[in-house]
Scaffold this active site. Structure first.
Site, PDB file in Angstrom:
ATOM      1  N   GLU A   1       2.163   1.573  -3.413  1.00 41.51           N
ATOM      2  CA  GLU A   1       1.066   2.065  -4.242  1.00 41.51           C
ATOM      3  C   GLU A   1       0.852   3.569  -4.030  1.00 41.51           C
ATOM      4  O   GLU A   1       0.633   4.318  -4.985  1.00 41.51           O
ATOM      5  CB  GLU A   1      -0.201   1.287  -3.893  1.00 41.51           C
ATOM      6  CG  GLU A   1      -1.422   1.672  -4.688  1.00 41.51           C
ATOM      7  CD  GLU A   1      -2.630   0.856  -4.261  1.00 41.51           C
ATOM      8  OE1 GLU A   1      -3.282   0.295  -5.150  1.00 41.51           O
ATOM      9  OE2 GLU A   1      -2.916   0.787  -3.041  1.00 41.51           O
TER      10      GLU A   1
ATOM     11  N   SER B   1      15.247  14.907   3.611  1.00 42.88           N
ATOM     12  CA  SER B   1      16.203  13.982   4.213  1.00 42.88           C
ATOM     13  C   SER B   1      15.511  12.817   4.906  1.00 42.88           C
ATOM     14  O   SER B   1      14.510  12.994   5.594  1.00 42.88           O
ATOM     15  CB  SER B   1      17.071  14.727   5.228  1.00 42.88           C
ATOM     16  OG  SER B   1      17.923  13.827   5.907  1.00 42.88           O
TER      17      SER B   1
ATOM     18  N   ARG C   1       0.832  -1.212   0.000  1.00 44.69           N
ATOM     19  CA  ARG C   1       0.000   0.000   0.000  1.00 44.69           C
ATOM     20  C   ARG C   1       0.866   1.261   0.000  1.00 44.69           C
ATOM     21  O   ARG C   1       0.536   2.253  -0.638  1.00 44.69           O
ATOM     22  CB  ARG C   1      -0.944   0.035   1.207  1.00 44.69           C
ATOM     23  CG  ARG C   1      -2.013  -1.060   1.209  1.00 44.69           C
ATOM     24  CD  ARG C   1      -3.107  -0.866   0.155  1.00 44.69           C
ATOM     25  NE  ARG C   1      -2.879  -1.428  -1.136  1.00 44.69           N
ATOM     26  CZ  ARG C   1      -2.970  -2.715  -1.500  1.00 44.69           C
ATOM     27  NH1 ARG C   1      -3.251  -3.643  -0.634  1.00 44.69           N
ATOM     28  NH2 ARG C   1      -2.772  -3.076  -2.739  1.00 44.69           N
TER      29      ARG C   1
END
EC number: 4.2.1.104
Length: 156
Positions: free
Chosen positions: A99, A122, A96
């Protein structure tokens, strides 16, 4: 003296042992991190092989998990970071996030550059937090905060 690791397997093996001890003792990551002076997410990352703990924190964590001296020393060593297999994640939770970056990665990049200019966020000077909140429409929501220092690109 600061030591560095060059092989990810030793920390992955340690992470497996840590997770087994954590389960046997029925401890949460928050309980393990408590008293270290470090964030739950940072300690969790160290326990999973992605960060190094300061000596005091490593000893505190080691005592809670009944780790031997070698394991406590390994927790203090600079790991080989970002060593997740070089493939698309198959774990549903990790997928997920993959995604989300597939869908929103270009949006995040565009917004960061528009607001800050050319540079990066960073992952070294970085904080991570995960909270569970009630969803007004029912159920629960995850609020994930990624807080990284902006580092501008410097022409040379």
């Amino acid at each position: 003296m600061i030591q560095s690791q060059i092989n990810r397997n030793i920390r992955l093996d340690l992470a497996d042992a840590i997770l087994l001890s954590k389960a046997k003792k029925d401890l949460s990551f928050a309980e393990i991190a408590d008293g270290t002076g470090l964030a739950e997410a940072f300690v969790t990352a160290a326990l999973l092989g992605q960060q190094a703990l300061p000596a005091d924190a490593a000893r505190q964590v080691g005592a809670k998990l009944d780790l031997d001296e070698d394991a406590i020393l390994l927790l203090q060593m600079i790991p080989l970071r970002g060593c997740i297999d070089d493939r698309i994640p198959t774990d549903p939770t990790m997928y997920r996030f993959y995604e989300m970056l597939q869908v929103y990665g270009t949006t995040l990049k565009a917004l960061v550059h528009e607001k800050f200019g050319d540079g990066i966020i960073s992952a070294i000077n970085f904080k991570l937090d995960v909270k569970k909140v009630a969803d007004p429409e029912g159920g629960e929501r995850a609020v994930i905060t990624l807080d990284g220092k902006y580092l501008p690109t410097k022409p040379f």
